[in-house]
Design an enzyme around this catalytic site. Structure first.
Site, mmCIF file in Angstrom:
data_model
loop_
_atom_site.group_PDB
_atom_site.id
_atom_site.type_symbol
_atom_site.label_atom_id
_atom_site.label_comp_id
_atom_site.label_asym_id
_atom_site.label_seq_id
_atom_site.Cartn_x
_atom_site.Cartn_y
_atom_site.Cartn_z
ATOM 1 N N ASP A 204 0.841 -1.197 0.000
ATOM 2 C CA ASP A 204 0.000 0.000 0.000
ATOM 3 C C ASP A 204 0.877 1.248 0.000
ATOM 4 O OD1 ASP A 204 -1.989 -1.763 0.167
ATOM 5 O OD2 ASP A 204 -2.789 -1.102 2.113
ATOM 6 N N TYR A 205 1.973 1.154 0.744
ATOM 7 C CA TYR A 205 2.859 2.302 0.858
ATOM 8 C C TYR A 205 3.422 2.681 -0.526
ATOM 9 C CZ TYR A 205 6.826 5.218 2.010
ATOM 10 O OH TYR A 205 7.711 6.257 2.054
ATOM 11 N N ASP A 206 3.929 1.659 -1.231
ATOM 12 C CA ASP A 206 4.502 1.930 -2.558
ATOM 13 C C ASP A 206 3.437 2.489 -3.503
ATOM 14 O OD1 ASP A 206 6.934 1.177 -1.728
ATOM 15 O OD2 ASP A 206 6.789 -0.885 -2.460
ATOM 16 N N PHE A 207 2.240 1.945 -3.360
ATOM 17 C CA PHE A 207 1.148 2.437 -4.199
ATOM 18 C C PHE A 207 0.904 3.921 -3.928
ATOM 19 C CE2 PHE A 207 -3.230 3.467 -5.125
ATOM 20 C CZ PHE A 207 -3.435 2.887 -6.372
ATOM 21 N N ASP A 208 0.819 4.260 -2.642
ATOM 22 C CA ASP A 208 0.563 5.659 -2.281
ATOM 23 C C ASP A 208 1.667 6.586 -2.788
ATOM 24 O OD1 ASP A 208 -1.764 4.973 -1.127
ATOM 25 O OD2 ASP A 208 -0.985 4.878 0.923
ATOM 26 N N SER B 104 -36.992 -2.983 -15.169
ATOM 27 C CA SER B 104 -36.905 -3.723 -13.910
ATOM 28 C C SER B 104 -37.152 -5.199 -14.223
ATOM 29 C CB SER B 104 -37.909 -3.181 -12.912
ATOM 30 O OG SER B 104 -39.195 -3.386 -13.418
ATOM 31 N N GLU C 211 -27.894 -15.686 -10.711
ATOM 32 C CA GLU C 211 -26.981 -14.704 -10.109
ATOM 33 C C GLU C 211 -27.577 -14.177 -8.819
ATOM 34 O OE1 GLU C 211 -26.843 -11.591 -12.957
ATOM 35 O OE2 GLU C 211 -25.578 -12.725 -14.348
ATOM 36 N N LYS D 207 -29.086 -11.220 -6.519
ATOM 37 C CA LYS D 207 -29.795 -9.957 -6.760
ATOM 38 C C LYS D 207 -29.243 -8.957 -5.750
ATOM 39 C CE LYS D 207 -34.434 -8.025 -7.373
ATOM 40 N NZ LYS D 207 -33.955 -6.703 -7.119
ATOM 41 N N ASP E 185 -28.542 -5.790 -3.630
ATOM 42 C CA ASP E 185 -29.479 -4.783 -3.118
ATOM 43 C C ASP E 185 -28.733 -3.458 -2.980
ATOM 44 O OD1 ASP E 185 -31.721 -3.638 -2.143
ATOM 45 O OD2 ASP E 185 -31.633 -4.577 -0.165
ATOM 46 N N GLU F 183 -24.862 -2.932 -10.144
ATOM 47 C CA GLU F 183 -25.414 -2.392 -8.913
ATOM 48 C C GLU F 183 -24.271 -1.881 -8.044
ATOM 49 O OE1 GLU F 183 -28.702 -2.968 -9.188
ATOM 50 O OE2 GLU F 183 -29.538 -2.638 -7.188
ATOM 51 N N TYR G 191 -23.751 -6.878 -13.975
ATOM 52 C CA TYR G 191 -24.533 -8.067 -14.316
ATOM 53 C C TYR G 191 -25.217 -8.029 -15.679
ATOM 54 C CZ TYR G 191 -27.889 -4.887 -12.142
ATOM 55 O OH TYR G 191 -28.621 -3.796 -11.801
ATOM 56 N N LYS H 141 -31.714 -15.832 -15.305
ATOM 57 C CA LYS H 141 -31.742 -15.297 -16.675
ATOM 58 C C LYS H 141 -31.598 -16.422 -17.679
ATOM 59 C CE LYS H 141 -29.439 -11.124 -15.155
ATOM 60 N NZ LYS H 141 -28.192 -10.363 -15.051
ATOM 61 N N LYS I 272 -37.333 -13.320 -4.870
ATOM 62 C CA LYS I 272 -36.940 -12.473 -3.734
ATOM 63 C C LYS I 272 -37.048 -13.255 -2.433
ATOM 64 C CE LYS I 272 -38.288 -8.099 -4.156
ATOM 65 N NZ LYS I 272 -37.811 -6.724 -4.101
ATOM 66 N N CYS J 198 -47.613 11.678 28.938
ATOM 67 C CA CYS J 198 -46.439 11.930 28.103
ATOM 68 C C CYS J 198 -45.161 11.593 28.885
ATOM 69 C CB CYS J 198 -46.424 13.399 27.678
ATOM 70 S SG CYS J 198 -44.925 13.836 26.779
ATOM 71 N N CYS K 134 -43.335 15.299 29.439
ATOM 72 C CA CYS K 134 -43.887 16.413 30.219
ATOM 73 C C CYS K 134 -45.025 15.943 31.131
ATOM 74 C CB CYS K 134 -44.393 17.511 29.287
ATOM 75 S SG CYS K 134 -45.873 17.038 28.396
ATOM 76 N N CYS L 224 -49.430 13.929 22.553
ATOM 77 C CA CYS L 224 -49.310 14.804 23.714
ATOM 78 C C CYS L 224 -49.720 16.192 23.217
ATOM 79 C CB CYS L 224 -47.867 14.833 24.211
ATOM 80 S SG CYS L 224 -47.564 16.188 25.346
ATOM 81 N N CYS M 274 -43.794 20.938 26.182
ATOM 82 C CA CYS M 274 -43.189 19.612 26.066
ATOM 83 C C CYS M 274 -41.908 19.750 25.249
ATOM 84 C CB CYS M 274 -44.206 18.686 25.396
ATOM 85 S SG CYS M 274 -43.641 16.996 25.258
#
Ligand code: IVH
Length: 667
Positions: free
Chosen positions: A31-35, A80, A109, A111, A113, A168, A220, A287, A311, A405, A408, A423, A429
């Site tokens: 990660d360091y080299d990437f940065d 859809s 596949e 679905k 969300d 998605e 997808y 599908k 679903k 309530c 109050c 109330c 209140c």
């Protein structure tokens, strides 16, 4: 050094590392080299802005700001899917497909969300990313989508010249939980679920903030024009070669299935296994694989016949009801809340659930320490949907709805025919006082800059403000004595309050907080009556004559305006200079569409749907959403649905095409 060559080299190298890290999961540098590489590129780009590239790996960190997301047309509508919760219906669908296309095999596949997105690439470079919107038009959120690291900015060759892929955008559970924890610490409202959070994130103006949220994407669907192969599963595999993160067969995220048995086994597997996924799915999608068979099966008006979704029922978990507490809203409405033994449900920990009202508690015959079932549906707040009576201790206590309530202590009231307790102590209140002011200053209401709910709580607590009108009496001296307030923030608040006096009447009407008068009702009232004096003078019959105003709202308005406190508050606001009249507008009495009820359908090339709808209103027409015998005319752009066309023809409603609309409206 040739800067352009060096820029190119760095960009290519970083693109490759990104792809390895986020899509293939096989990084080859730290990660360091990437940065370090990224920093080098950032510095070079800053020094040579003339070599700007919208798809440079540096856009991943964001930074650009989009004020308004442009609404654009989809080249192909974003449809859809038909769906079912019943395995029987799913089997019927498979049999039907097999009858119509006997050779068909299937691909199953997940679905996902999240938020649907269409991403376009021209000559291998990401050019546009658009939300689903209403299916024909969506928002151009390209800048924000460019920050999602698993979406390639440049495709690996060979790529189609013009290519659109859909998928998605999801927010993984871990990022969602982190984000909500942070927000809780900062006193900010929490996101209800990962989908809402993903959708809110994609609409942020600052792409730098989007980059930090950690969105992810699953693709997808490859659009017909960019077709890579002769069937769906090969297209998906080839999309992987182009650089997309695609579902893997070994994870069972995607499977080739030849019929009912293998499809059922996929469905059953994921009904259980979804609980361990790091992101939300709400079902599986089935599908037809071959494009030829897909073409034979075709589409209905709304969805393809070659695909369907099964679903999963909302996830339900048992837990223990520890106590019931009651919340008081800004209108005085009392909401009972179940406090639960924390339970892991649908990717988040649930500690509280809504019990809605007294009737709901009675219907569940709820007792403290009951084992209850909690469900997370599409709604924001989880619900208690049942009780395991077998587990109940004999000595346990039935939940009895409170009669006073919780804040109050004044007696609660419940109107006949209503389910909610209220109330009525509006002015004494605390949560009602603060809630009303919070609502008044909120973005959709008076949008008072510089003020937030913490400031409101302070002001109420110090007794400086009790009703929204009191805000307009605040002085510099009042505010500077508050803890932590410096001259600059005080002046900001006072400026914000002053500026709010220019907010249009419809916002003021919404802001003053009359039960059942939301932003839309306020708009309708203003359009009909045009001034507060006229609304307050109207009797019930006159109120009912306004569009969308029914018995409940009319009664509420009459009750509210009978209260002397409300009268005097409105008078004070008038005195301070708030707007209580609609702005003077040219009444378009002579327009060709004055008073006409118009349905806008399909896409127009010369004007967006929203612009057209606004224009209709400006010219005195009325936008209606569905065709009925009362409709005067349909403005039909490209792609008007066949069902609408049939209905309009059947009812003899005139249908105008884009040219005719332009002539009619003098465009
Ligand atoms: S296919 C023309 N596949 O579900 C068919 N959709 O309820 C294109 N979705 O609008 C859609 N996962 O936003 C497809 N594996 C998947 C999906 C999927 C989630 C969403 C998509 C669609 C909605 C329909």
């Amino acid at each position: 050094m040739d800067v352009q060559i060096e820029l190119e080299r760095l960009r290519t190298e970083l693109h490759e590392h990104n792809h390895r890290y986020y899509t293939l999961d096989t990084p080859v540098i730290s990660d360091y080299d990437f940065d370090q590489l990224l920093k080098k590129l950032e510095q070079l780009e800053a020094a040579y802005p003339e070599f700007f590239d919208p798809n440079s790996p540096t856009v991943r960190v964001g930074g650009s700001v989009t004020k308004n997301f442009e609404t654009v047309n989809h080249r192909f509508p974003m449809l859809s899917l038909g769906n079912t919760y019943s395995l029987e219906e799913l089997q019927e669908w498979i049999i039907r497909v097999q009858k119509l296309a006997p050779e068909a095999t299937f691909v199953c596949e997940l679905k996902y969300d999240g938020v649907a997105i269409g991403i376009q690439y021209v000559n291998g470079a990401l050019t546009r990313a658009v939300t689903r919107g209403d299916g024909t038009q969506g928002d151009d959120i390209t800048t924000n989508v460019r920050t999602i690291k698993s979406i390639p900015l440049l495709l690996n060759p060979p790529f189609p010249e013009d290519f659109e892929i859909r998928g998605e955008i999801v927010l993984p559970h871990a990022r969602f939980e982190d984000l909500n924890k942070q927000r809780q610490n900062q006193g900010l409202p929490l996101f209800a679920n990962p989908r809402n959070c993903a959708s809110g994130t994609l609409k942020l103006q600052d792409s730098g903030e989007v980059a930090k949220r950690g969105l992810d994407a699953y693709l997808y669907y490859v659009l017909p024009e960019g077709i890579l192969a002769s069937n769906h599963s090969e297209s998906i595999a080839l999309a992987g070669n182009l650089g997309f993160k695609i579902p893997k067969t070994e994870d069972r995220f995607i499977a080739n299935c030849d019929g009912i048995e293998s499809i059922m086994s996929f469905v059953e597997y994921w009904d259980i296994a979804r609980k361990n996924l790091p992101f939300d799915i709400d079902g599986v999608v089935i599908k037809v694989n071959s494009y030829k068979a897909q073409e034979d099966l075709g589409f209905t008006a709304k969805s393809p016949r070659w695909a369907t979704a099964f679903k999963f029922k909302a996830e339900r978990m048992p837990t223990i009801l520890e106590s019931v507490t009651y919340q008081v809203g800004r209108t005085g409405a009392i909401t009972p809340v179940a406090n639960l033994k924390p339970v892991w449900l649908g990717g988040t920990t649930v500690k509280r659930a809504s019990l809605h009202n007294e009737d709901q508690i009675a219907a569940l015959d709820l007792h403290i320490w009951d084992e209850v079932y909690v469900e997370k549906g599409g709604e924001i707040i989880p619900k208690v949907v049942g009780v395991n009576v077998d587990q109940r201790e004999e000595s346990s206590q039935r939940v009895v709805f409170i009669s006073n309530c919780p804040e109050c202590h004044s007696p609660l009231s419940r109107h006949e025919g209503e389910v909610q307790h209220y109330c009525l102590n509006e002015d004494g209140c605390e949560p009602q006082i603060s809630g009303r002011i919070d609502h008044f200053i909120s973005r959709k209401a008076m949008d008072i800059m510089g003020m937030g709910s913490e400031t409101v709580a302070l002001l109420v607590n110090k007794g400086l403000v009790k009703r929204p009108a009191d805000l307009y009496e605040l002085t510099f001296d009042d505010l500077i004595q508050l803890d932590g307030f410096k001259e600059k923030s005080v002046l900001n608040i006072l400026d914000g309050i002053e500026a709010s006096k220019q907010q249009p009447f419809e916002r003021v009407l919404f802001a003053i907080g009359i039960r059942h008068v939301g932003a839309t009702v306020a708009k309708k009232l203003v359009r009909h009556f045009r001034s507060m004096d006229a609304i307050m003078a109207a009797d019930k019959e006159e109120l009912l004559a306004a569009e969308e105003i029914g018995e409940v709202i009319a009664d509420q308005l009459l009750t509210t305006f009978q209260k002397p406190e409300r009268h005097s508050e409105i008078q004070r606001m008038q005195y301070y200079g708030l707007q209580f009249e609609a702005e003077i507008q040219e009444q378009a009495t002579d327009s060709a569409i004055t008073g006409k009820k118009i349905v806008v359908s399909g896409v127009f090339n010369s004007i967006s749907r929203n612009e057209l709808k606004t224009l209709i209103e400006t010219l005195g027409g009325v936008n209606v959403s569905s065709i009925s015998s009362k409709t005067d005319c349909v403005f039909a752009g490209e792609g008007m649905g066949p069902a609408k066309l049939k209905k309009a023809t059947h009812l003899n409603v005139p249908i105008l095409n884009e040219n005719e609309v332009r002539t009619l409206l003098n465009l």
